[in-house]
Design a protein around this motif. Structure first.
Motif: not given
Length: 454
Positions: A175, A177, A230, A236, A238, A241, A245-246, A249
């Motif tokens: 994405d 980041r 994040p 960066d 998020h 989040r 999403s974690s 990542d």
């Protein structure tokens, strides 16, 4: 002629005796109606006198009244002190008193030896009055110095947070980041085990495994990768989040650093929340999990009242307040964060994290080695100076995770939905499969018993 006119009136006789002035008396009272009554004239005169007094004497201010009041009190206290001295002299210091008979001789001997000190006093000062004052001032100054030195010993100097230049390795996520990470242990081509560790609250990639030496990891062929969440450290932020999403990542990080096979996840304290998410959302890439004092959602619906009571009962009131605010009023957390770890000054870990440390933990945290480690880790964690990532992390801890820990345990699930699978199950064994995370999960901490009860 006089007989014809008759007797003169008294007005005519008076006019004959007085020289004619040209004024004619009419018999009316002169100016009586224009003069004020006696009482009114008296009150008006008194008012004029009062007004003149007010004009001549200015009013006292509040400061002057307070000053006069204090002077009066001081005079009263002075007279009271003199009276007490007279009473003591007449009752205690007499020649017939018990104290004088017992202590008179030794005191006279000591005062005789110290009589030479009177030479340092002014000539107009009586030693009997001067030395008690000097002794009292000396005791007061000594007490103040003692109190000040004790305060300096109890309150160590506060250290300020230092800024460090960026030096982390970073990858770019799909994405756009960037995610900062750190590697220790053996290289990728020699690794027998690959571990990825998300850090807990108020920490960073520098935390790694506290107390574990690199030589130990190299001995067992372990490659450990830690990363900044994040908004923490050099990663960066998020904008939206969550635990899903974690987990991804973590998966993208593993692919970017060359971990092609399965890897282990390692979670400390609140960092275990992201390890649980990896077990739930990317289980096909996880070999196993190791949790050290892991946390769970204190508002987990599947918890019983006894389990919730055991969790909340061990926390300090401030920590309970932080969890309540994170769930109900998360915007207020910024107020507390700005006055603690985002204030630009270092502090104690038990104060900032609202922890109740035992004796061994207290001794450990007071050591110089831990202080250096803790300060550097906090400085890296708050590098960006933004409270939003910390608020997001606190909200994630108490919000709906999207799964329950009971879903991660191995359990047998048989699919019998529909009429045909049900009829088939009457004549043959139903089709079943194992659900949950099938790999090993090692837990060290108070949650071991709780997890096995789920």
């Amino acid at each position: 002629m006089a007989e014809v006119r008759g007797v003169n009136t008294w007005q005519e006789e008076l006019a004959s005796l007085v020289e004619d002035t040209g004024m004619i008396y009419t018999g009316d009272m002169i100016g009586v109606s224009s003069l004020p009554p006696f009482n009114e004239a008296k009150s008006a005169a008194a008012a004029e006198v009062v007004e003149s007094d007010h004009e001549t004497e200015p009013q006292e201010s509040l400061k002057e009244q307070v000053t006069g009041f204090m002077k009066s009190w001081c005079e009263m206290l002075l007279e009271l002190g003199r009276g007490c001295i007279d009473i003591v002299q007449q009752t205690v210091v007499t020649e017939d008193s018990f104290l004088v008979q017992k202590l008179g001789g030794p005191v006279a001997k000591v005062s005789g030896r110290l009589r030479f000190l009177n030479e340092f006093l002014p000539e107009d000062r009586d030693p009997i009055h001067a030395w008690p004052v000097i002794f009292f001032v000396f005791i007061l100054a000594l007490s103040a110095l003692k109190l000040n030195s004790g305060h300096d010993e109890l309150v160590p100097p506060v250290k300020k947070v230092r800024a460090h230049p960026p030096n982390a390795s970073r990858i770019q996520l799909p994405d756009g980041r960037h995610l900062a990470y750190r590697e220790i242990g053996v290289p990728a081509d020699k690794a027998r085990f690959s571990l990825i560790a998300p850090h807990p609250f108020l920490s960073s990639r520098l935390a790694v495994i506290p107390g574990v030496k690199t030589s130990l990891l190299e001995e067992f062929g372990v490659r450990l990768v830690t990363y900044d969440l994040p908004g923490f450290g050099e990663s960066d932020p998020h904008p939206s989040r969550n635990l899903n999403s974690s987990a991804f990542d973590m998966l993208h990080l593993a692919d970017a650093v060359g971990v092609n096979d399965k890897f282990w996840v390692l979670g400390f304290s609140s960092g275990s929340m992201h390890a649980w998410a990896a077990l739930r959302y990317v289980p096909h890439r996880i070999s196993g999990a190791a949790m050290v004092a892991p946390m769970i959602n204190p508002y987990e619906p599947s918890l019983t009242k006894e389990e919730m009571r055991s969790i909340w009962g061990e926390w300090l009131p401030r920590r309970k307040l932080m969890y309540y605010l994170a769930r109900r009023l998360p915007k207020l957390l910024s107020f507390f964060y700005r006055r603690s770890f985002l204030s630009g000054k270092h502090g104690r870990i038990e104060k900032w994290m609202s922890l109740s440390l035992g004796r061994r933990d207290t001794v450990l945290t007071e050591g110089q080695t831990f202080e250096v480690f803790w300060h550097r880790d906090v400085e890296e964690s708050i590098r960006q100076g933004n409270a939003k990532p910390f608020i997001e992390e606190a909200v994630l801890q108490v919000s709906n995770w999207g799964f329950s820990l009971a879903d991660l345990q191995v359990q047998r699930r048989c699919y019998r939905s529909g009429i045909f699978p049900w009829l088939r199950s009457l004549y043959s064994q139903a089709e079943c499969e194992l659900a949950g995370f099938l790999g090993p999960i090692h837990i060290w901490g108070w949650m071991t018993k709780l997890f096995h009860q789920q």
